[in-house]
Design a protein around this motif. Structure first.
Motif, PDB file in Angstrom:
ATOM      1  N   ALA A   8     -15.501   0.564  18.248  1.00  0.00           N
ATOM      2  CA  ALA A   8     -15.470  -0.580  19.160  1.00  0.00           C
ATOM      3  C   ALA A   8     -14.109  -1.261  19.114  1.00  0.00           C
ATOM      4  N   ALA A   9     -13.570  -1.414  17.907  1.00  0.00           N
ATOM      5  CA  ALA A   9     -12.234  -2.008  17.769  1.00  0.00           C
ATOM      6  C   ALA A   9     -11.190  -1.129  18.439  1.00  0.00           C
ATOM      7  N   GLY A  10     -11.338   0.193  18.315  1.00  0.00           N
ATOM      8  CA  GLY A  10     -10.407   1.106  18.963  1.00  0.00           C
ATOM      9  C   GLY A  10     -10.462   1.013  20.470  1.00  0.00           C
ATOM     10  N   ALA A  11     -11.681   0.953  21.031  1.00  0.00           N
ATOM     11  CA  ALA A  11     -11.828   0.828  22.483  1.00  0.00           C
ATOM     12  C   ALA A  11     -11.235  -0.485  22.977  1.00  0.00           C
ATOM     13  N   ALA A  12     -11.484  -1.563  22.228  1.00  0.00           N
ATOM     14  CA  ALA A  12     -10.928  -2.859  22.612  1.00  0.00           C
ATOM     15  C   ALA A  12      -9.403  -2.836  22.568  1.00  0.00           C
ATOM     16  N   PHE A 162     -12.196  10.470  34.402  1.00  0.00           N
ATOM     17  CA  PHE A 162     -11.364  10.418  33.192  1.00  0.00           C
ATOM     18  C   PHE A 162     -12.222  10.389  31.927  1.00  0.00           C
ATOM     19  N   SER A 163     -13.386   9.751  32.015  1.00  0.00           N
ATOM     20  CA  SER A 163     -14.276   9.666  30.860  1.00  0.00           C
ATOM     21  C   SER A 163     -15.353  10.744  30.864  1.00  0.00           C
ATOM     22  N   LEU A 233     -15.072   6.907  22.878  1.00  0.00           N
ATOM     23  CA  LEU A 233     -16.008   7.543  23.807  1.00  0.00           C
ATOM     24  C   LEU A 233     -16.903   8.532  23.071  1.00  0.00           C
ATOM     25  N   ARG A 234     -16.308   9.281  22.166  1.00  0.00           N
ATOM     26  CA  ARG A 234     -17.061  10.264  21.382  1.00  0.00           C
ATOM     27  C   ARG A 234     -18.076   9.583  20.470  1.00  0.00           C
ATOM     28  N   ARG A 235     -17.724   8.434  19.918  1.00  0.00           N
ATOM     29  CA  ARG A 235     -18.585   7.791  18.924  1.00  0.00           C
ATOM     30  C   ARG A 235     -19.586   6.818  19.537  1.00  0.00           C
ATOM     31  N   ALA A 289     -30.596   6.906  22.532  1.00  0.00           N
ATOM     32  CA  ALA A 289     -30.885   8.228  21.980  1.00  0.00           C
ATOM     33  C   ALA A 289     -30.039   9.265  22.680  1.00  0.00           C
ATOM     34  N   GLY A 290     -29.328  10.065  21.890  1.00  0.00           N
ATOM     35  CA  GLY A 290     -28.479  11.099  22.488  1.00  0.00           C
ATOM     36  C   GLY A 290     -27.171  10.581  23.008  1.00  0.00           C
ATOM     37  N   GLY A 291     -26.886   9.275  22.774  1.00  0.00           N
ATOM     38  CA  GLY A 291     -25.650   8.714  23.286  1.00  0.00           C
ATOM     39  C   GLY A 291     -24.468   9.015  22.411  1.00  0.00           C
ATOM     40  N   ALA A 292     -24.185   8.135  21.469  1.00  0.00           N
ATOM     41  CA  ALA A 292     -23.031   8.340  20.613  1.00  0.00           C
ATOM     42  C   ALA A 292     -23.418   9.201  19.433  1.00  0.00           C
TER      43      ALA A 292
END
Length: 344
Positions: A8-12, A162-163, A233-235, A289-292
């Motif tokens: 979350a910190a990385g995305a921010a 892109f995502s 995005l992966r996490r 479920a199945g997300g990150a």
């Protein structure tokens, strides 16, 4: 510290850094737009590929499907996005374009789960709507023609691609390669588009000031932000990571204040508060479920440490994070106004 705190910190950080590009874009307003983006992506690709080589990551063979996804990501999420954005500035105001492209949190909140055959979470969609509203309030609605709206929607589609096109690539290639390969593939695409739209005059050497600006955009606002975004995005998954896209105008606001380039108005404050509230609401909900993350506890632990699935299969080789280096919004060209800050 929860497992979502670091991504979350990385995305921010990625989105706030993208917002800083508004201050830099003014210094390259006279440089041909698409050629400038090619320079930016070329520098970013060189940095990311050098890090991949330095980290001695295990070799990963690309299948035809992998290459098609990478090429599609480069064509839509990078080159296509920029072409749509540049053309949209001729028919709509930057504020209106920013409002349309700023809908990315809602689109990812809906499309992310659907690509995994899951129902979108009502809480995440609601939070994304709050974030999008906040971004729109901060940017202003602006105006433009129907043609401008359609071109802006094309840019939004590129931002979504892109995502979403990266999601199936990340478990195998990891965020470093997924950031580097499309950036490299987009360079010839953008140069060809620049020649077709602006002629040979678009291929000129930048001045020293422009070169410094492109250095910042390529190193700080592309290489690092791409890596941070794809790692998040992966996490986190597309729907939760997408919430942070609303921080772009907040980053622009903070940069404006720090450099003394403008004043803060009520709309800026209200927009920033709405964005922050939406992000908090979305992240406090349960992980879809199945997300990150995929696989068992060991696989999730390895991914938290930066190990790709391919590396795990080859002996759990650790993938280290790159140093902070970073993306930016496409600069204006001559009479063209610059577009809104954007991740692609």
């Amino acid at each position: 510290m929860s497992s979502s705190t670091v991504p979350a910190a990385g995305a921010a950080a990625a989105m706030l850094l993208v917002g800083t590009s508004t201050a830099v874009s003014a210094t390259i307003a006279d440089y041909p737009v698409l050629s400038g983006q090619a320079l930016r992506y070329a520098l970013a690709a060189a940095i990311l590929l050098a890090v991949v080589r330095h980290q001695r990551l295990p070799r990963v063979g690309l299948t035809p499907r992998d290459f098609l996804l990478l090429a599609a990501l480069a064509a839509t999420g990078l080159a296509g996005f920029n072409i749509f954005l540049v053309e949209a500035t001729r028919h709509a105001s930057p504020a209106m374009i920013g409002t349309v492209v700023g809908a990315i949190p809602v689109v990812l909140a809906l499309a992310g789960p659907l690509t995994q055959r899951r129902r979108p979470a009502a809480r995440t969609v609601g939070a994304a709507a709050v974030v999008t509203l906040g971004a729109a309030v901060a940017a202003g609605l602006g105006g433009g023609s129907l043609h401008g709206v359609l071109l802006s929607l094309g840019a939004l589609a590129g931002e979504v691609a892109f995502s979403l096109l990266a999601l199936p690539l990340l478990p195998k290639l990891g965020p470093l390669r997924v950031a580097a390969y499309p950036a490299a593939l987009s360079v010839p695409m953008l140069l060809a588009a620049s020649l077709a739209l602006d002629g040979a005059s678009s291929l000129r050497l930048p001045t020293s000031t422009e070169a410094a600006a492109f250095g910042y955009l390529g190193a700080l606002v592309t290489a690092t932000a791409f890596f941070l975004w794809y790692d998040a995005l992966r996490r986190l998954g597309a729907e939760r990571a997408g919430l942070f896209a609303g921080l772009v105008p907040v980053g622009a606001l903070l940069t404006t204040l720090a450099l003394g380039l403008g004043e803060v108005g009520p709309a800026d404050v209200i927009g920033a508060v709405l964005v922050a509230a939406g992000v908090v609401i979305g992240l406090r909900g349960p992980v879809p479920a199945g997300g990150a993350g995929r696989g068992g506890p060991r696989a999730r632990r390895l991914r938290r440490e930066g190990v790709t699935d391919a590396a795990e299969a080859r002996g759990s080789v650790r993938q280290a994070a790159i140093p902070c280096v970073q993306l930016g919004c496409p600069p204006g060209s001559g009479s063209r106004p610059s577009g809104p800050p954007s991740f692609g």
